[in-house]
Design a protein around this motif. Sequence first.
Motif, PDB file in Angstrom:
ATOM      1  N   GLU A   1       0.824  -1.217   0.000  1.00 24.37           N
ATOM      2  CA  GLU A   1       0.000   0.000   0.000  1.00 24.37           C
ATOM      3  C   GLU A   1       0.853   1.261   0.000  1.00 24.37           C
ATOM      4  O   GLU A   1       0.355   2.348  -0.298  1.00 24.37           O
ATOM      5  N   HIS A   2       2.147   1.131   0.301  1.00 27.31           N
ATOM      6  CA  HIS A   2       3.055   2.262   0.141  1.00 27.31           C
ATOM      7  C   HIS A   2       3.459   2.447  -1.324  1.00 27.31           C
ATOM      8  O   HIS A   2       4.223   3.358  -1.647  1.00 27.31           O
TER       9      HIS A   2
ATOM     10  N   TRP B   1      -0.663  -4.248   3.464  1.00 27.91           N
ATOM     11  CA  TRP B   1      -0.136  -3.312   4.460  1.00 27.91           C
ATOM     12  C   TRP B   1       0.891  -4.034   5.309  1.00 27.91           C
ATOM     13  O   TRP B   1       0.596  -5.070   5.911  1.00 27.91           O
TER      14      TRP B   1
ATOM     15  N   ALA C   1      -2.149  -2.238  11.838  1.00 28.68           N
ATOM     16  CA  ALA C   1      -3.410  -1.666  11.376  1.00 28.68           C
ATOM     17  C   ALA C   1      -3.621  -0.284  11.991  1.00 28.68           C
ATOM     18  O   ALA C   1      -4.256   0.580  11.380  1.00 28.68           O
TER      19      ALA C   1
ATOM     20  N   ARG D   1      -2.128   2.200   9.661  1.00 28.45           N
ATOM     21  CA  ARG D   1      -2.970   2.324   8.455  1.00 28.45           C
ATOM     22  C   ARG D   1      -4.175   3.218   8.737  1.00 28.45           C
ATOM     23  O   ARG D   1      -4.608   3.990   7.880  1.00 28.45           O
ATOM     24  N   THR D   2      -4.695   3.116   9.940  1.00 25.95           N
ATOM     25  CA  THR D   2      -5.832   3.947  10.328  1.00 25.95           C
ATOM     26  C   THR D   2      -5.481   5.424  10.212  1.00 25.95           C
ATOM     27  O   THR D   2      -6.294   6.232   9.754  1.00 25.95           O
TER      28      THR D   2
ATOM     29  N   HIS E   1      -3.249   6.776   8.150  1.00 29.63           N
ATOM     30  CA  HIS E   1      -3.140   7.125   6.732  1.00 29.63           C
ATOM     31  C   HIS E   1      -4.507   7.237   6.059  1.00 29.63           C
ATOM     32  O   HIS E   1      -4.689   8.057   5.162  1.00 29.63           O
TER      33      HIS E   1
ATOM     34  N   ALA F   1      -2.832   6.774  -0.245  1.00 34.03           N
ATOM     35  CA  ALA F   1      -4.082   6.538   0.496  1.00 34.03           C
ATOM     36  C   ALA F   1      -5.300   6.702  -0.408  1.00 34.03           C
ATOM     37  O   ALA F   1      -6.295   5.986  -0.255  1.00 34.03           O
TER      38      ALA F   1
ATOM     39  N   TYR G   1      -7.777  -6.225   0.482  1.00 38.75           N
ATOM     40  CA  TYR G   1      -6.813  -5.570   1.377  1.00 38.75           C
ATOM     41  C   TYR G   1      -6.307  -6.595   2.387  1.00 38.75           C
ATOM     42  O   TYR G   1      -7.102  -7.179   3.129  1.00 38.75           O
TER      43      TYR G   1
ATOM     44  N   ILE H   1      -3.179  -7.608   5.414  1.00 35.72           N
ATOM     45  CA  ILE H   1      -2.244  -7.016   6.371  1.00 35.72           C
ATOM     46  C   ILE H   1      -1.524  -8.113   7.134  1.00 35.72           C
ATOM     47  O   ILE H   1      -2.119  -9.152   7.470  1.00 35.72           O
TER      48      ILE H   1
ATOM     49  N   ASN I   1     -10.997   0.185   9.421  1.00 31.09           N
ATOM     50  CA  ASN I   1     -10.293  -0.310   8.233  1.00 31.09           C
ATOM     51  C   ASN I   1     -11.172  -1.315   7.496  1.00 31.09           C
ATOM     52  O   ASN I   1     -10.926  -2.527   7.536  1.00 31.09           O
TER      53      ASN I   1
END
Length: 455
Positions: A116-117, A136, A140, A143-144, A146, A206, A215, A217, A231
């Motif tokens: 995801e980057h 990710w 998490a 991520r929240t 971002h 994002a 998605y 993680i 998420n």
Amino acid sequence: MKKIHALILPFPAQGHVIPLMKLSNQLSEHGFKITFVNTEYNHDKVVASLPKESNSKENNIHLVSIPDGREPGANRRDFAKVFDSILSSMPSYLEVLIREINESSDDRITCVIADEHMGWAVRVAKKMKIPVAGFWTAAAGLRTVHLHLEQMIETGILNSDGLPTKQQMIHLSPEMPAMNTDHFAWNCTGDSIVQQSMFRYISSNARDIKDADWYLINSVYELEKSTYPLNPNLLPVGPLLATEQTRLRGNFLAEDSTCLSWLDQQPARSVIYLAFGSTTIFDKNQFHELALGLELTGQPFLWVVRPSLIDEQNDAYPDGFQARVANRSRIVSWAPQQKVLAHPSIACFVTHCGWNSTMEGVAMGVPFLCWAYFCDQFLNQSYICDVWKVGLQLNKNDGGIISKEEFITKVKTLLVDKMIRARALEFKEISTKSVSEGGSSKINLSNFIESVKSK
């Protein structure tokens, strides 16, 4: 059933390549063909570090590369230029690579799994009508952050450039650890140009990632329950671990496995294991202080000192240190960390709190001594010390140094703390259960694989 050919693209950093390589190995065991795409710069490091009996095509995983848009001798720690060149150059290189693969064989790319980057890869995959998953590599909880940048700007926590309007601790949900706005990734650089470039890059990713089909993680649902309502559709499939069949590990440095036979000679739960990831840098004063602290604990220790750990290479160790600790220490440039942490002689893990190290330490049931260095590592430290209570935090003195006295005190406290050890073993059981038959991560990965196959 059609053959799945997944193209996997990590962000060009060690902490991103390793978990995506672990995922690649798991998918290959389920019949996937994998094309693993590093930047040319990192591809050369990964291939150079492979064990002699390995090659760049193992377990149905093929290592390939594309340019990152930088000149061969350019400084990859000039992050502003790295972020800008990734966004401006790599999408077209990725598209060309996919077209070449699809035109040269019947084995077309059937899905893309993008860090995801590297969210821009979602745009490339969608343009080429290829299903795409975002992956990710961190907590998490990060991520929240971002995913909620726009809301934090709207509510005045951040200005439009991502700078905190004031230094504060915030909760994105009542159960999540409090986060210091100064520790948001783009604010850790201390350089306004890098800060702005990084914030633009994160914001762009994002937005792009919102169009992915799945998605994933590298986490465990039970470890971060409170984050998943924030998420949507995120599938935890961790902890991702290497198996005995794993040949390709994605390391930038060759592992020194001789430390395992040294560990075999040490008493159970006696060894302090220290590893600070791939980006931590110590100045000479801090490095000396840590070395002297280690010496004064009297404990055996295994210390990973990679070539770039110290900002001054000359006379890195205190005078006579190596001779004085020679009979109870092992110092290596890179270790097979998962095997080390699983070894019965390990007493505790002194770590920078990178997410991969956090997941491996939790999965192996090892108590932590936390030395967060930057960015998301402070959040991970909060999970370890405040939420899961499986470790202790090292604190800097007024001079910004973690003193040898602080180190010795925390090591001795940790080694006799039965509650922390019991909690660590409890979390090991939670992690093991999640990837076992009927566990949450095992089910999520199986569902993802079936969904990919049905596309």
